[in-house]
Design an enzyme around this catalytic site. Structure first.
Site, PDB file in Angstrom:
ATOM      1  N   LYS A  71      64.618  99.900  55.984  1.00  0.00           N
ATOM      2  CA  LYS A  71      64.435 100.399  54.608  1.00  0.00           C
ATOM      3  C   LYS A  71      64.536  99.308  53.542  1.00  0.00           C
ATOM      4  O   LYS A  71      63.867  99.378  52.518  1.00  0.00           O
ATOM      5  CB  LYS A  71      65.458 101.496  54.300  1.00  0.00           C
ATOM      6  CG  LYS A  71      65.222 102.782  55.074  1.00  0.00           C
ATOM      7  CD  LYS A  71      66.194 103.863  54.657  1.00  0.00           C
ATOM      8  CE  LYS A  71      66.116 105.045  55.591  1.00  0.00           C
ATOM      9  NZ  LYS A  71      66.928 106.172  55.182  1.00  0.00           N
ATOM     10  N   ASP A 107      65.150 109.749  49.801  1.00  0.00           N
ATOM     11  CA  ASP A 107      66.444 110.145  50.387  1.00  0.00           C
ATOM     12  C   ASP A 107      67.392 110.717  49.327  1.00  0.00           C
ATOM     13  O   ASP A 107      67.970 111.791  49.515  1.00  0.00           O
ATOM     14  CB  ASP A 107      67.132 108.948  51.056  1.00  0.00           C
ATOM     15  CG  ASP A 107      66.461 108.555  52.370  1.00  0.00           C
ATOM     16  OD1 ASP A 107      65.882 109.419  53.024  1.00  0.00           O
ATOM     17  OD2 ASP A 107      66.539 107.355  52.715  1.00  0.00           O
TER      18      ASP A 107
END
Ligand code: ATR
Length: 283
Positions: A71, A107
């Site tokens: 990420k 997220d």
């Protein structure tokens, strides 16, 4: 499913990636909405992140989700990064807009949506306590601040790490405290929402909990654990026994999936549908 030259390819980069719930969740949604798309898991070795991102352009892949451990690493290879993802320092969704690769992070926003779904709680104006100061915590903090929370207190084992995160975000609503500080119970008892973002309690350490004392729990207080395996960590079961309302990370996974789905396809799919697919895959 029939694949043709017109089928849009979407996927996920991770390492490992075989455990990911995302392919089943997204493919089920394409089928449900009759979209000509396919979602493929791609296992990308840590040294090949740049090549994998470049391949999105070469192969006209519509977009990918990005999971552990890539990420942060993907950010430098993108043409543009959405301001929230930039603050988080991490991207979990890349969209290929005619060869231009744009990074997002769903997220944190997925977490905020999950809290609304699970507890009916709008975080705006609320006091939130997070346990942990790692990458997951940072994403959630950025989204909570964006959603106008009144305050966020980060309780961490290493208080210096929490301080560094708070300083880098530079927001007066943020404060930090050591997990073992005698003041921690006061802070916890006053919170509208308490969230475990540490990895403590995850399989195989299911008997572990980031906190040992649960005397702070108020009746009906909202307590969330981003861990979803096991479904009920020791942290959640102890909180529940002490009177809290509890929920786990399945809803955050569904929430981030719904937002990524919309970025990839331009279509909407329901939170409940995504959650059902994840639960099906786990049973
Ligand atoms: P992620 O990116 O998934 O958030 P991470 O960056 O490795 O993972 O962060 C893990 C978090 O769990 C950290 O806040 C870590 O605390 P420290 O900063 O003190 O290391 C916390 N953590 C991990 N093991 C822990 C333990 N046994 N007790 C308390 N906190 C723990």
């Amino acid at each position: 499913m029939t694949l043709s030259g017109k089928t849009q390819v979407i996927g996920i980069f991770g390492h490992p990636v075989s455990h990911s719930a995302s392919p089943a969740m997204h493919n089920a949604a394409y089928s449900d909405l009759d979209l000509d798309c396919v979602y493929v898991p791609f296992d990308v070795e840590p040294g090949r992140v740049g090549d994998a991102v470049e391949a999105l352009r070469a192969l006209s892949i519509r977009g990918v989700n990005v999971t552990v451990p890539h990420k942060e690493a993907v950010v430098e290879y993108l043409d543009e990064v959405d301001p929230l993802a930039k603050k988080m320092g991490a991207v979990n969704t890349i969209v290929n807009r005619d060869g231009r690769l744009v990074g997002f992070n769903t997220d944190g926003p997925g977490f905020v949506a999950a809290i609304k779904q699970d507890f009916g709680l709008d975080v705006s104006g609320k006091q939130v306590v997070l346990l942990g100061a790692g990458g997951s915590s940072r994403g959630i903090v950025v989204s909570l601040l964006e959603a106008q929370v009144a305050s966020v207190t980060i309780l961490n084992r290493s208080v210096d790490k929490a301080k560094a995160m708070a300083e880098s975000l530079g927001d007066s609503r943020l404060s930090v405290c050591a997990l073992t500080d005698t003041l921690a119970n006061d802070v916890l008892s006053q919170a509208d929402l308490v969230v475990n973002t540490t990895s403590v309690g995850m399989v195989p350490d299911t008997q572990q909990s980031p906190l040992q004392d649960f005397s702070w729990v108020q009746d009906g207080q909202c307590v969330y654990d981003i861990i979803y395996s096991p479904a009920k960590t020791r942290f959640l079961s102890e909180s529940e026994q002490a009177g809290a309302r509890i929920s786990n990370g399945v809803s955050m996974l569904a929430g981030q999936g719904v937002l990524a789905f919309e970025l990839f396809t331009g279509s909407k799919c329901s939170f409940e549908f995504m959650k059902e697919q994840i639960e099906k895959g786990m049973s």
